[in-house]
Scaffold this active site. Sequence first.
Site: not given
Ligand code: GLC
Length: 560
Positions: A217, A269
Amino acid sequence: MSQTLSTRRNETAEWWRSAVVYQVYPRSFADSNGDGVGDVNGIRSKLPYLAALGIDAVWISPWYPSPMKDAGYDVSDYRDIEPIFGTLAEADAMVAEAHALGIKVIIDIVPNHTSDQHVLFQQALAAGPGSPERERFIFKPGRGPLGDEPPTDWQSAFGGTAWSRTTNPDGTPGDWYLRLFTPEQPDVNWEHPDIRAEFEQTLRFWFDRGVDGFRIDVAHGLVKDQSFPDEDGMPFPLPLGTAEEVNHPHWDQPRVHEIYRAWRKVADEYTPTRAFCGEIWVGRSDRLAAYLRPDELHTAFNFDFLMTPWLAAPMKAVIDETINSHAAVGAPPTWVLGNHDLCRPVSRYARPQELVQPLDRFLSHYLPHPADFASGLRRARAAALMMFGLPGGAYVYQGEELGLPEAEAIPFAALQDPLVVQSGGENLGRDGCRVPLPWTSAGETYGFSPEGAEQPWLPQPTAWADLAADTQDGQQGSTLEFYREALRVRGQRAELGDGAMTWITTPDDVLAYTRGEHFQCWVNFGDAPISLPEGEILVASGELTAAGLLPRDTTVWLAV
Ligand code: GLC
C-alpha cells in the site's frame, strides 16, 4: 471449465511475470455469517468460482484487525485477522485450500501508516513529547507563537492538512503528528530501525504461513524528506508524459528504494521467491520502473494505463511507454483496469472519452458527464481482452468479470468512505466500487449474505439482479462467460503472458498486435466496422457483424 492445472502460468518459478491476479475486497466479496460484511469463510466458499474463472492468484485487501476508519487500511495488528472477517485459523485454511486449487495468495501490507489504535502508536501517545516511543512516528511541534499551526503545509491525500494535534497528558495542547490519510492513520517513521524490523517480521510471519506475496500500500510514500520543507502546492503524481523532474518532500523520495532492497532480500530467502506488487503513484514511467530494478519489487500497478481514455492513440502511447520503461529494468508490465479506490471501468468508459482529463479516476470526475452504459460495458470488455493479450501480468478487480458498473446513486447518508467527509463532500469517494457483489439474482442481498442477514454494509443497486453471477453462469455472451473464455485461452497459449509484442500497421482508430507468429489481437476504437485478417477467432469481446467484420469498441483474438 476445462482448464487443466498443468496449463496454469503460476506453476513457473516466476509466475508473477504472467499471472492474472483477482483482487478480493473482503468486506464486499461474500458474507458467510450474515453480519452484512464479507469474511474469510465467504472467500473460502467462493474459491471454486475463482478457480473456474481461470485466475492464477488472488490479492486480498487488508484483513487485519482494524477500527475500520479507512475500511481496513488502518491496521492495528499486522499479524492477526480482524474478528469481523474471521480468525487466523480460518485464514490458514483458506490459503491452503486456494493452494490446493492452484491459486496463489497475495495479501496487502500497509507500511506507510498504522491505525492510531496500534500498540506502538498508543505507547507513543502515552510516553509523551521527547520520548523514544514517539520517535517511531512523526511528531513535531506546531508552528506559530502558540504552536497551533501545522508543522508543514503538507496536505492529506483525502483533503486538508496532513497533521493532527495531540493533547498532552496534563490536558494542554501538544505536538502534532503526521498522517497523510485520515487522522486515525499516523505515518510511521521509516528512519527508525524498530519500524524496519517490525515490518520485516510481519513479512516473515505471513511468508512462513504460506502466503505467496504482498501488494504494498502507498509504496512510494514511506520516506519523508528529513528537512520537512513545505510542499508549496507541488503537484503529485505528475500526469503521464511530464518531463519535469520534481523532488516532492514525501512522495517518491529516493531513499524509499533502500526499503524495498531489504524486503527483496527477505522474499528471496524463500523458495520459490515470494513476490511484491507496489501501489505506486508517480506518473513518470521511468520513476515507476525504478522500483522494479532486479533487486527491488517484482511488479507495480500501471495506473497510467487505467487512467488513459478509450481512444486508440493514447492507448497505444501508454502501452509503448509502459513496455519500454519496464523492459529497461527487465520487469514485466502489470496491467489493471480497476480496484477498490477507482471508478469502475464500465462507468469510466461510459463517458465521452475526449473529456477525460489526466489523473481522472474517481466517480466525482465522471459523474458530471453524460453516460452511455451499454458503450461503457462494450469498451470495458474490449479493454479487458486487449489487456489480457499484452505482455506481462494483469489484475482483475472483483465484479469486473460480471461487468458491474460503479454504484453511482448511493444515498449520501449511506456513504462510508472517509474521503467524502475529509474532502468536504467535494469527492463522493470510493464506495461506489466497493458495493457487495451480487451472486444470485434472487434473495434480499443477491446472495451476498445468507437469507435473513443484516443489511449489507453498503446498499446494492436493484438493477444488479440482472448482473448476478448465477444469471450470467452458462449464458453464452455474458460477461462472466466471456472472462472465463478469455482466461481459459490465455492459459493455453504459450505466447501470451510475459514476452514481446509487435504492433501491426493499422488505420488510426484501430490497434492490433501480434504475440509470436500465430496470435493476433485486434481492437476497433472507431465507429466503422473493419475487416479482419484470415484466421480462427479464439475469443471476441462482443459479436462480430453478420459479414464477419469487427464492430466498434470490440476486441478479438485470432489464431493466424
Ligand atoms: C491506498 C489504498 C486505499 C487507502 C490508502 C491509505 O491507496 O488502496 O484504499 O485508503 O492507501 O491506506
